[in-house]
Design an enzyme around this catalytic site. Sequence first.
Site, PDB file in Angstrom:
ATOM      1  N   GLN A  31       0.469  -1.737   0.054  1.00  9.34           N
ATOM      2  CA  GLN A  31       0.359   0.229  -0.300  1.00  9.34           C
ATOM      3  C   GLN A  31       0.454   1.334  -0.049  1.00  9.34           C
ATOM      4  O   GLN A  31       2.346   0.946   0.337  1.00  9.34           O
ATOM      5  CB  GLN A  31      -0.887   0.041   1.649  1.00  9.34           C
ATOM      6  N   ASP A  86      -0.616   0.780  13.771  1.00  8.90           N
ATOM      7  CA  ASP A  86      -0.288   1.511  14.724  1.00  8.90           C
ATOM      8  C   ASP A  86       0.323   1.604  16.007  1.00  8.90           C
ATOM      9  O   ASP A  86       1.061   2.495  16.382  1.00  8.90           O
ATOM     10  CB  ASP A  86      -0.741   3.373  14.352  1.00  8.90           C
ATOM     11  N   GLU A 106      -0.286  -8.597  11.381  1.00 10.89           N
ATOM     12  CA  GLU A 106      -0.508  -7.231  11.100  1.00 10.89           C
ATOM     13  C   GLU A 106       0.838  -7.734   9.313  1.00 10.89           C
ATOM     14  O   GLU A 106       1.846  -8.450   9.971  1.00 10.89           O
ATOM     15  CB  GLU A 106       0.788  -6.762  11.385  1.00 10.89           C
ATOM     16  N   ASP A 138      -0.360 -12.749   6.997  1.00 10.70           N
ATOM     17  CA  ASP A 138      -1.421 -12.624   6.415  1.00 10.70           C
ATOM     18  C   ASP A 138      -3.143 -12.844   7.828  1.00 10.70           C
ATOM     19  O   ASP A 138      -2.667 -13.926   7.892  1.00 10.70           O
ATOM     20  CB  ASP A 138      -2.575 -13.057   5.013  1.00 10.70           C
ATOM     21  N   GLY A 139      -3.553 -11.946   7.844  1.00 10.34           N
ATOM     22  CA  GLY A 139      -4.873 -12.595   9.270  1.00 10.34           C
ATOM     23  C   GLY A 139      -5.268 -13.183   8.471  1.00 10.34           C
ATOM     24  O   GLY A 139      -6.158 -13.685   9.434  1.00 10.34           O
ATOM     25  N   ASP A 156      -8.716  -4.728  13.502  1.00 10.13           N
ATOM     26  CA  ASP A 156      -7.966  -3.096  13.148  1.00 10.13           C
ATOM     27  C   ASP A 156      -8.048  -2.977  11.998  1.00 10.13           C
ATOM     28  O   ASP A 156      -6.785  -2.929  11.649  1.00 10.13           O
ATOM     29  CB  ASP A 156      -7.658  -2.340  14.338  1.00 10.13           C
ATOM     30  N   THR A 158      -7.788  -2.105   7.957  1.00 11.31           N
ATOM     31  CA  THR A 158      -8.732  -0.737   7.036  1.00 11.31           C
ATOM     32  C   THR A 158      -9.695  -1.071   7.005  1.00 11.31           C
ATOM     33  O   THR A 158     -10.738  -1.529   6.303  1.00 11.31           O
ATOM     34  CB  THR A 158      -7.290   0.024   5.688  1.00 11.31           C
ATOM     35  N   ASP A 159     -10.228   0.428   6.234  1.00  5.49           N
ATOM     36  CA  ASP A 159     -11.955  -0.314   5.222  1.00  5.49           C
ATOM     37  C   ASP A 159     -11.358  -1.350   3.599  1.00  5.49           C
ATOM     38  O   ASP A 159      -9.916  -0.916   3.402  1.00  5.49           O
ATOM     39  CB  ASP A 159     -12.072   1.356   3.941  1.00  5.49           C
ATOM     40  N   PRO A 163      -5.454  -4.058   0.830  1.00  8.66           N
ATOM     41  CA  PRO A 163      -5.593  -5.562   1.446  1.00  8.66           C
ATOM     42  C   PRO A 163      -6.215  -5.152   2.918  1.00  8.66           C
ATOM     43  O   PRO A 163      -6.534  -6.094   3.518  1.00  8.66           O
ATOM     44  CB  PRO A 163      -3.579  -5.327   2.173  1.00  8.66           C
TER      45      PRO A 163
END
Length: 282
Positions: A31, A86, A106, A138-139, A156, A158-159, A163
């Site tokens: 990304q 983060d 992550e 990879d989750g 948590d 991203t939209d 990814p």
Amino acid sequence: MSQNCLETLYPSWGQQFVMDEVLFEVNTGHQHLVIFKNDQWGNVMALDGVIQTTEKDEFIYHEMMTHVPMFAHGHAKKVLIIGGGDGGILREVLKHQNVESVTQVEIDQQVIDMCVKYLPNHSAGAYDNPKTHIVIADGVDFVNNCTEQFDVIISDATDPMGPGEVLFTSRFYQGIKSCLKEDGVFVAQNGVCFLQTDEVVTTFKRLLPLFKEASFYSGAVPTYVGGMMTFAWATDNLALKNVDITTLDSRFAQANIKTRFYTPMLHKASFALPQYILDVLN
């Protein structure tokens, strides 16, 4: 001369940030990541043109994503975080003294490294805590191959684009189900419900066949524009959503955690959803 960061989450409407100083920018291979300084919001991180977090208001999101499931559960010892590079959720989870281990999955080590450097108050040393176990993977693969089970799982993501898209699929939720303890709870960020109503409906339809209860709670985070955010809530323990205020007050007092947004009363109120969401869920 300052540059501007125009958010690209919605095709015909958005918000703009002045980039007083670009602190870091890279295409990670997964990304496009940029961290910049803004006079109003402090250091800000965007991924693929979408604002992820700011120093000024991150505490609202991270406290609601963490303390609602943690205090509802009451005695979580093993916690799994998917995403959250983060470090804000990791920081808040580790404030619960009864937690024995936190596994964070992550996909991108560079996100963690850059946030530790440029958003250090988000993790506040949490990555150095001996209870923390970081897995770069990879989750979806992780939860589908995991042999451990957890009391609380927090996604948590991203939209649902790039990814982050796979973290809103049925395969991901099936994996979550398999590594969540019987009395555990799963929560996930689910977008700004007024503008991303389809996400709420899709998540609801995918969680409903897997759990005895699929629901949502909410919280308003200023830089996630468009109204309040919804957080997905899934569990087989129906009692967790309805923990009484006396019990929540007691757990909160005993934990002795200083918060800036979360309160037990707000916890209870966050499950009250507006009628337009109730209508689409029905």
